[in-house]
Design an enzyme around this catalytic site. Structure first.
Site, PDB file in Angstrom:
ATOM      1  N   GLU A  22      -9.094  -3.911  -8.212  1.00  0.00           N
ATOM      2  CA  GLU A  22      -8.135  -3.639  -7.407  1.00  0.00           C
ATOM      3  C   GLU A  22      -7.793  -2.125  -7.271  1.00  0.00           C
ATOM      4  OE1 GLU A  22      -6.392  -8.159  -7.770  1.00  0.00           O
ATOM      5  OE2 GLU A  22      -5.480  -6.550  -8.411  1.00  0.00           O
ATOM      6  N   CYS A 112      -2.415  -8.465  -4.826  1.00  0.00           N
ATOM      7  CA  CYS A 112      -2.589  -9.707  -5.970  1.00  0.00           C
ATOM      8  C   CYS A 112      -1.011  -9.743  -6.545  1.00  0.00           C
ATOM      9  CB  CYS A 112      -3.578  -9.076  -7.177  1.00  0.00           C
ATOM     10  SG  CYS A 112      -4.116 -10.437  -8.408  1.00  0.00           S
ATOM     11  N   HIS A 136      -1.973 -12.991  -4.718  1.00  0.00           N
ATOM     12  CA  HIS A 136      -2.616 -13.895  -5.482  1.00  0.00           C
ATOM     13  C   HIS A 136      -2.035 -15.219  -5.446  1.00  0.00           C
ATOM     14  CE1 HIS A 136      -5.078 -15.821  -8.880  1.00  0.00           C
ATOM     15  NE2 HIS A 136      -5.917 -14.905  -8.317  1.00  0.00           N
TER      16      HIS A 136
END
Length: 199
Positions: A22, A112, A136
């Site tokens: 990420e 996330c 997430h």
């Protein structure tokens, strides 16, 4: 946002335990688009920071360094990784930066578990209606009571951009490129990356 003439600048926060895909995919894609990216470590470390899967990243600077003029940046990004997101969320300086950027209509982005930093910064209290976010799935229960939770791969609500996880990193980063420097630049840099989706 994408029409200004000056070179766009983005901060990507990083900490021990940040999710490396990420972070690095976002950094790389933004730099391909000509965005000046500073990888900013939240805490000082003797050497490179160890990410969630053991990849080591050397930050460009540390939070609080005089050389980093936070106000001159156009966007701030928080990657996920449970450990890194926790450290980033606990930083009062980071929370203040996220809140200030949101209030100034600069891009505030998280992916996330990084979306937890948005909550920690209290950005939802500045909005006139519930903000749309994603994250997430593992942290959904920590967000869905304070936000209008979505399961889209990338969610944009005004200047707030959120995404889901490592597998959505390219879409997330390219959305940031579109917002910072325009859709055409996003398409231009996406083509040679041979992605499995089109813009």
């Amino acid at each position: 946002m994408a029409n200004s003439q000056h070179q766009k600048k983005a901060i990507v926060f990083i900490a021990e335990g940040s999710e490396e895909m990420e972070a690095v995919i976002t950094i790389d894609v933004l730099r391909r688009a000509g965005v000046q990216v500073v990888v900013l470590a939240v805490e000082h470390a003797a050497g490179p920071l160890t990410c969630s899967r053991g990849v080591k990243i050397s930050p460009d600077a540390y939070l609080g360094d005089d050389v980093v003029k936070i106000a001159s940046f156009d966007a701030v990004v928080v990657p996920g990784g449970a450990g890194g997101a926790s450290i980033i969320s606990q930083s009062s300086q980071v929370r203040s930066i996220l809140s200030d950027f949101y209030a100034q209509h600069k891009i505030v982005a998280a992916i996330c578990a990084g979306t937890l930093a948005i909550k920690a910064a209290g950005i939802q209290s500045k909005a006139s209606q519930p903000l749309r976010v994603t994250s997430h799935p593992s942290v959904r229960d920590q967000l869905e009571h304070d936000f209008l939770y979505k399961e889209d791969r990338v969610v944009v609500d005004s200047n707030l951009v959120t995404s889901r996880g490592p597998g959505t990193s390219f879409e997330f980063a390219l959305k940031l490129v579109s917002l910072l420097v325009g859709d055409e630049k996003a398409k231009e840099i996406a083509a040679p990356m041979i992605l499995n989706f089109s813009l």
